[in-house]
Write an enzyme that holds these catalytic residues in place. Structure first.
Site, short mmCIF file in Angstrom:
data_model
loop_
_atom_site.label_atom_id
_atom_site.label_comp_id
_atom_site.label_asym_id
_atom_site.label_seq_id
_atom_site.Cartn_x
_atom_site.Cartn_y
_atom_site.Cartn_z
N ALA A 214 40.05 -44.84 59.51
CA ALA A 214 40.07 -43.71 60.68
C ALA A 214 39.17 -42.44 59.85
O ALA A 214 38.31 -41.70 60.51
CB ALA A 214 41.14 -43.12 60.88
N ASN A 215 39.46 -42.31 58.58
CA ASN A 215 38.59 -41.35 57.69
C ASN A 215 37.15 -41.59 57.75
O ASN A 215 36.61 -40.68 58.04
CB ASN A 215 39.21 -41.28 56.34
N ASN B 263 35.36 -47.94 43.90
CA ASN B 263 35.56 -46.78 42.96
C ASN B 263 35.71 -47.59 41.42
O ASN B 263 35.62 -48.88 41.51
CB ASN B 263 36.72 -46.06 43.23
N THR C 33 31.39 -45.71 42.97
CA THR C 33 31.83 -44.17 42.98
C THR C 33 32.73 -43.78 41.70
O THR C 33 33.44 -44.35 41.10
CB THR C 33 32.49 -43.87 44.41
N GLY D 96 29.61 -38.39 40.23
CA GLY D 96 28.76 -39.10 41.25
C GLY D 96 28.87 -40.45 41.50
O GLY D 96 29.98 -40.95 41.58
N ASP E 45 36.25 -42.10 51.11
CA ASP E 45 35.89 -42.65 52.67
C ASP E 45 34.47 -41.83 53.06
O ASP E 45 33.90 -42.50 53.81
CB ASP E 45 37.08 -42.13 53.47
O1 RIB Z 1 41.30 -43.10 51.27
C1 RIB Z 1 42.48 -42.15 51.51
C2 RIB Z 1 43.47 -42.91 52.75
O2 RIB Z 1 43.86 -43.97 51.92
C3 RIB Z 1 44.60 -41.95 52.99
O3 RIB Z 1 44.15 -41.35 54.39
C4 RIB Z 1 45.51 -43.00 53.25
O4 RIB Z 1 45.94 -43.04 54.67
C5 RIB Z 1 45.17 -44.21 52.56
O5 RIB Z 1 44.85 -45.19 53.59
#
Ligand code: RIB
Length: 283
Positions: free
Chosen positions: A46-47, A178, A196, A201, A229
């Protein structure tokens, strides 16, 4: 957004982030006192979807939430950010939840209870209609494998670390990790892998050889949750626009930095114009 903007599908998780700030992260077996608890919309999927929409991609979320209040809230939140949520399904399990502790330096530790994210299914509708499909590893690996087979162009964020089928990795246009996640990968076997480095950077490797490096922006960091994200969404969006890889890396590193300026994983999502104007200032 215009019909010229790229079409992006994000296959991944939706979580309620339950966040507590502490002065320092506890050691195993230790209890520390924290601030007030806060609730944010989160989940790596979602992010990334919210960030991609904010950056101008026509974005569709493919995922699952529970048939509960939290699930309704997450879907409404994502829709309000301009993401097509018609392919987010409801399951008879609790909505995914992430328990997050953030310290005074903005560092965090996260435990995810996946709940409904474990029941994500790839709908019959073609993933082929999207310019790029972006996924992470908070949904079942079988789903990720299926997405890799069906996507026209596939970008995989290997977060959190998991043992991904080498055939799936070979199907990726780009793998993003990462430093911790990258340590579990055979970089020399990957055509394009971006690592990352947080405030340092990001680096682009071509079969294990460094081909580009980008700096992060210096900003007033409040909360690093979700910065990775935003990086992934920004890179995938620029990649889908056909932006040259070195420029896409620079753009993504800047977008990830800007995302750290407010609490919550989706609290400071930058627009494309905002990222470009910051980059113009530092070049
Ligand atoms: O990358 C951050 C996310 O990792 C958070 O929003 C949390 O929900 C986990 O999924």
């Amino acid at each position: 957004m215009t019909p010229q903007d790229p079409r992006l599908a994000v296959v991944g998780s939706l979580n309620v982030d339950v966040v507590v700030h502490v002065a320092r992260l506890p050691q195993p077996g230790e209890t520390v006192m924290g601030g007030d608890v806060a609730r944010f919309a989160g989940g790596k999927g979602a992010n990334q979807a919210a960030a991609a929409a904010r950056l101008g991609a026509r974005t569709t979320m493919v995922g699952a939430v529970g048939d509960d209040e939290a699930g309704s809230w997450l879907v409404e939140e994502l829709a309000s950010r301009g993401v097509d949520v018609s392919r987010v399904s409801r399951r008879a399990r609790p909505t995914g939840t992430a328990l997050i502790t953030v310290d005074d330096r903005g560092e965090n530790v996260i435990v995810v209870a996946p709940g409904a994210n474990g029941d994500v299914a790839i709908p019959d509708v073609g993933l082929e209609e999207f310019d790029v499909v972006l996924a992470q590893l908070e949904t079942p690996l079988a789903v990720v494998d299926e997405v890799a087979r069906r996507a026209r162009s596939f970008v995989l964020n290997v977060a959190p670390s998991a043992s991904v089928d080498p055939a799936t990795l070979a199907r990726c246009a780009v793998v993003i990790a990462n430093e911790t996640e990258a340590a579990t990968l055979d970089l020399a076997s990957l055509a394009h892998c971006i690592v990352t480095l947080g405030a340092r950077g990001a680096v682009h490797y071509h079969f294990g050889r460094e081909v580009a490096r980008a700096s992060a922006l210096v900003v007033d960091t409040v909360d690093t949750v979700g910065a990775g994200d935003v990086f992934c969404a920004a890179y995938a969006t620029q990649y889908a626009r056909g932006v040259e890889p070195r420029e896409a890396l620079r753009f993504a590193a800047a977008a990830g930095s800007l995302a750290t300026r407010a609490p919550g994983a989706q609290g400071a999502l930058p627009t494309r114009t905002e990222v470009e104007s910051w980059l113009a200032r530092v070049s």
